[in-house]
Design a protein around this motif. Structure first.
Motif, PDB file in Angstrom:
ATOM      1  N   LEU A  87       0.957  -1.183   0.004  1.00  0.00           N
ATOM      2  CA  LEU A  87       0.087  -0.088  -0.107  1.00  0.00           C
ATOM      3  C   LEU A  87       0.945   1.152   0.149  1.00  0.00           C
ATOM      4  O   LEU A  87       0.629   2.176  -0.817  1.00  0.00           O
ATOM      5  CB  LEU A  87      -0.915   0.005   1.207  1.00  0.00           C
ATOM      6  CG  LEU A  87      -1.920   1.139   1.391  1.00  0.00           C
ATOM      7  CD1 LEU A  87      -2.665   1.168   0.076  1.00  0.00           C
ATOM      8  CD2 LEU A  87      -2.573   0.964   2.565  1.00  0.00           C
ATOM      9  N   LEU A  88       1.779   1.216   0.957  1.00  0.00           N
ATOM     10  CA  LEU A  88       2.757   2.361   0.820  1.00  0.00           C
ATOM     11  C   LEU A  88       3.402   2.344  -0.520  1.00  0.00           C
ATOM     12  O   LEU A  88       3.521   3.667  -0.957  1.00  0.00           O
ATOM     13  CB  LEU A  88       3.916   2.366   1.931  1.00  0.00           C
ATOM     14  CG  LEU A  88       3.450   2.282   3.479  1.00  0.00           C
ATOM     15  CD1 LEU A  88       4.316   1.601   4.281  1.00  0.00           C
ATOM     16  CD2 LEU A  88       2.954   3.738   3.638  1.00  0.00           C
ATOM     17  N   TYR A  89       3.843   1.428  -0.973  1.00  0.00           N
ATOM     18  CA  TYR A  89       4.682   1.452  -2.377  1.00  0.00           C
ATOM     19  C   TYR A  89       3.719   1.940  -3.445  1.00  0.00           C
ATOM     20  O   TYR A  89       4.006   2.563  -4.280  1.00  0.00           O
ATOM     21  CB  TYR A  89       5.033  -0.100  -2.960  1.00  0.00           C
ATOM     22  CG  TYR A  89       5.647  -0.191  -4.065  1.00  0.00           C
ATOM     23  CD1 TYR A  89       6.987  -0.048  -4.162  1.00  0.00           C
ATOM     24  CD2 TYR A  89       4.826  -0.329  -5.142  1.00  0.00           C
ATOM     25  CE1 TYR A  89       7.565  -0.043  -5.600  1.00  0.00           C
ATOM     26  CE2 TYR A  89       5.495  -0.731  -6.486  1.00  0.00           C
ATOM     27  CZ  TYR A  89       7.031  -0.672  -6.787  1.00  0.00           C
ATOM     28  OH  TYR A  89       7.501  -0.619  -7.769  1.00  0.00           O
ATOM     29  N   ARG A  90       2.445   1.528  -3.455  1.00  0.00           N
ATOM     30  CA  ARG A  90       1.501   2.170  -4.434  1.00  0.00           C
ATOM     31  C   ARG A  90       1.204   3.789  -4.224  1.00  0.00           C
ATOM     32  O   ARG A  90       0.950   4.404  -5.263  1.00  0.00           O
ATOM     33  CB  ARG A  90       0.058   1.274  -4.429  1.00  0.00           C
ATOM     34  CG  ARG A  90       0.308   0.015  -5.258  1.00  0.00           C
ATOM     35  CD  ARG A  90      -0.879  -0.724  -5.314  1.00  0.00           C
ATOM     36  NE  ARG A  90      -1.773  -0.999  -4.021  1.00  0.00           N
ATOM     37  CZ  ARG A  90      -1.684  -2.045  -3.094  1.00  0.00           C
ATOM     38  NH1 ARG A  90      -0.958  -2.838  -3.519  1.00  0.00           N
ATOM     39  NH2 ARG A  90      -2.394  -2.032  -2.079  1.00  0.00           N
ATOM     40  N   ASN A  91       1.396   4.204  -3.135  1.00  0.00           N
ATOM     41  CA  ASN A  91       1.386   5.527  -2.707  1.00  0.00           C
ATOM     42  C   ASN A  91       2.512   6.266  -2.772  1.00  0.00           C
ATOM     43  O   ASN A  91       2.684   7.264  -2.426  1.00  0.00           O
ATOM     44  CB  ASN A  91       0.824   5.716  -1.246  1.00  0.00           C
ATOM     45  CG  ASN A  91      -0.822   5.386  -1.458  1.00  0.00           C
ATOM     46  OD1 ASN A  91      -1.629   5.618  -2.355  1.00  0.00           O
ATOM     47  ND2 ASN A  91      -1.123   4.523  -0.456  1.00  0.00           N
ATOM     48  N   PHE A  92       3.661   5.632  -3.429  1.00  0.00           N
ATOM     49  CA  PHE A  92       4.981   6.311  -3.570  1.00  0.00           C
ATOM     50  C   PHE A  92       5.772   6.506  -2.405  1.00  0.00           C
ATOM     51  O   PHE A  92       6.645   7.402  -2.419  1.00  0.00           O
ATOM     52  CB  PHE A  92       4.814   7.637  -4.483  1.00  0.00           C
ATOM     53  CG  PHE A  92       3.986   7.275  -5.967  1.00  0.00           C
ATOM     54  CD1 PHE A  92       4.710   6.487  -6.733  1.00  0.00           C
ATOM     55  CD2 PHE A  92       2.649   7.681  -5.938  1.00  0.00           C
ATOM     56  CE1 PHE A  92       3.850   6.277  -8.148  1.00  0.00           C
ATOM     57  CE2 PHE A  92       1.964   7.358  -6.876  1.00  0.00           C
ATOM     58  CZ  PHE A  92       2.514   6.874  -7.959  1.00  0.00           C
ATOM     59  N   ASP A  93       5.279   6.149  -1.259  1.00  0.00           N
ATOM     60  CA  ASP A  93       6.046   6.057   0.067  1.00  0.00           C
ATOM     61  C   ASP A  93       7.064   4.983   0.153  1.00  0.00           C
ATOM     62  O   ASP A  93       7.071   4.367   1.014  1.00  0.00           O
ATOM     63  CB  ASP A  93       4.975   6.107   1.211  1.00  0.00           C
ATOM     64  CG  ASP A  93       4.087   7.124   1.233  1.00  0.00           C
ATOM     65  OD1 ASP A  93       4.514   8.337   0.771  1.00  0.00           O
ATOM     66  OD2 ASP A  93       2.917   6.909   1.677  1.00  0.00           O
ATOM     67  N   TYR A  94       8.261   5.196  -0.955  1.00  0.00           N
ATOM     68  CA  TYR A  94       9.116   4.252  -0.734  1.00  0.00           C
ATOM     69  C   TYR A  94      10.089   3.880   0.431  1.00  0.00           C
ATOM     70  O   TYR A  94      10.270   2.991   0.932  1.00  0.00           O
ATOM     71  CB  TYR A  94      10.001   4.359  -2.087  1.00  0.00           C
ATOM     72  CG  TYR A  94       9.075   4.406  -3.426  1.00  0.00           C
ATOM     73  CD1 TYR A  94       8.367   3.347  -3.774  1.00  0.00           C
ATOM     74  CD2 TYR A  94       9.178   5.700  -3.988  1.00  0.00           C
ATOM     75  CE1 TYR A  94       7.732   3.472  -4.944  1.00  0.00           C
ATOM     76  CE2 TYR A  94       8.549   5.919  -5.310  1.00  0.00           C
ATOM     77  CZ  TYR A  94       7.835   4.691  -5.612  1.00  0.00           C
ATOM     78  OH  TYR A  94       6.955   4.920  -6.688  1.00  0.00           O
ATOM     79  N   GLU A  95      10.045   5.117   0.879  1.00  0.00           N
ATOM     80  CA  GLU A  95      11.227   4.912   2.125  1.00  0.00           C
ATOM     81  C   GLU A  95      10.485   4.274   3.032  1.00  0.00           C
ATOM     82  O   GLU A  95      11.048   3.758   4.190  1.00  0.00           O
ATOM     83  CB  GLU A  95      11.554   6.434   2.491  1.00  0.00           C
ATOM     84  CG  GLU A  95      12.756   7.171   1.592  1.00  0.00           C
ATOM     85  CD  GLU A  95      14.241   6.619   1.930  1.00  0.00           C
ATOM     86  OE1 GLU A  95      14.417   5.894   2.808  1.00  0.00           O
ATOM     87  OE2 GLU A  95      14.872   7.070   0.907  1.00  0.00           O
ATOM     88  N   GLU A  96       9.027   4.681   3.409  1.00  0.00           N
ATOM     89  CA  GLU A  96       8.301   4.019   4.481  1.00  0.00           C
ATOM     90  C   GLU A  96       8.276   2.664   4.250  1.00  0.00           C
ATOM     91  O   GLU A  96       8.059   1.852   5.289  1.00  0.00           O
ATOM     92  CB  GLU A  96       6.936   4.888   4.534  1.00  0.00           C
ATOM     93  CG  GLU A  96       7.442   6.296   5.219  1.00  0.00           C
ATOM     94  CD  GLU A  96       5.916   7.189   5.373  1.00  0.00           C
ATOM     95  OE1 GLU A  96       4.972   6.632   5.794  1.00  0.00           O
ATOM     96  OE2 GLU A  96       6.126   8.396   4.924  1.00  0.00           O
ATOM     97  N   ALA A  97       8.069   2.276   3.064  1.00  0.00           N
ATOM     98  CA  ALA A  97       7.637   0.813   2.754  1.00  0.00           C
ATOM     99  C   ALA A  97       8.769  -0.232   3.324  1.00  0.00           C
ATOM    100  O   ALA A  97       8.358  -1.166   3.489  1.00  0.00           O
ATOM    101  CB  ALA A  97       7.295   0.736   1.260  1.00  0.00           C
ATOM    102  N   ILE A  98      10.069   0.377   3.000  1.00  0.00           N
ATOM    103  CA  ILE A  98      11.078  -0.506   3.182  1.00  0.00           C
ATOM    104  C   ILE A  98      11.208  -1.165   4.576  1.00  0.00           C
ATOM    105  O   ILE A  98      11.353  -2.323   4.560  1.00  0.00           O
ATOM    106  CB  ILE A  98      12.592   0.352   2.787  1.00  0.00           C
ATOM    107  CG1 ILE A  98      12.581   0.739   1.368  1.00  0.00           C
ATOM    108  CG2 ILE A  98      13.687  -0.588   3.259  1.00  0.00           C
ATOM    109  CD1 ILE A  98      13.717   1.525   0.986  1.00  0.00           C
ATOM    110  N   PRO A  99      11.106  -0.506   5.680  1.00  0.00           N
ATOM    111  CA  PRO A  99      11.249  -1.015   7.173  1.00  0.00           C
ATOM    112  C   PRO A  99       9.922  -1.992   7.046  1.00  0.00           C
ATOM    113  O   PRO A  99      10.053  -2.842   7.859  1.00  0.00           O
ATOM    114  CB  PRO A  99      11.166  -0.085   7.805  1.00  0.00           C
ATOM    115  CG  PRO A  99      10.763   1.236   7.119  1.00  0.00           C
ATOM    116  CD  PRO A  99      11.076   1.021   5.811  1.00  0.00           C
ATOM    117  N   ILE A 100       9.008  -1.841   6.451  1.00  0.00           N
ATOM    118  CA  ILE A 100       7.677  -2.818   6.614  1.00  0.00           C
ATOM    119  C   ILE A 100       7.872  -3.939   5.461  1.00  0.00           C
ATOM    120  O   ILE A 100       7.821  -5.346   6.341  1.00  0.00           O
ATOM    121  CB  ILE A 100       6.299  -2.206   6.003  1.00  0.00           C
ATOM    122  CG1 ILE A 100       6.332  -0.691   6.713  1.00  0.00           C
ATOM    123  CG2 ILE A 100       5.272  -3.147   6.273  1.00  0.00           C
ATOM    124  CD1 ILE A 100       6.139  -0.742   8.001  1.00  0.00           C
TER     125      ILE A 100
END
Length: 162
Positions: free
Chosen positions: A25-38
């Protein structure tokens, strides 16, 4: 005792998949930095699932952590061996980090697995160009175009391929 181990393992896989979905979901919203630790949490719970590494690798590539992306795409290759997309992705990260010769090897391997991979031809063309093989680069871009890659038309024109 066996049943408890199995259910714990199953629970970990379900938790890993939940983390993966949150990261997606973060990835699809372009929140790449936030997606990595998830994605990290999903991998910690299920280190044998290649899609977790693949997606985290995409995030690292986008955020210009090319070495991290290369490690993640290598993990996918170690887990699956015949994943042409992982070879193309790793080659792309290597191109971006300036390791054109090694990238070329990855694109060659991807094309062994899938000879109709237009993206592999396209990216291999860039590696060849950077290594001084303009003729080979143009040949790859023409192959990519023949396979339906519309972007290759522009690349051919911009690189004055005959």
């Amino acid at each position: 005792m066996m049943v408890a181990t199995t259910s714990t393992s199953q629970g970990q896989n379900e938790d890993a998949e939940s983390f993966f979905k949150d990261a997606e979901l973060l990835y699809r919203n372009f929140d790449y930095e936030e997606a990595i630790p998830i994605y990290d949490k999903a991998i910690d719970l299920d280190p044998k699932e290649p899609k977790y590494y693949l997606q985290r690798g995409f995030c690292k590539n986008i955020t210009q952590d090319f070495e991290g992306a290369i490690r993640d795409f290598s993990a996918v290759i170690d887990l699956t061996q015949d994943n042409s997309y992982a070879y193309v992705s790793r080659g792309s990260a290597k191109n971006k980090s300036g390791d054109f010769a090694s990238a070329l090897e990855d694109f060659n391997k991807a094309l062994e697995i899938n000879p109709k991979d237009q993206e592999a031809y396209n990216n291999r063309g860039f590696s060849k160009k950077k290594l001084g093989d303009k003729k080979g680069a143009c040949e790859d871009w023409y192959r990519s175009k023949k396979l339906g890659n519309n972007e290759a038309k522009i690349i051919i024109k911009n690189n004055y391929c005959k």
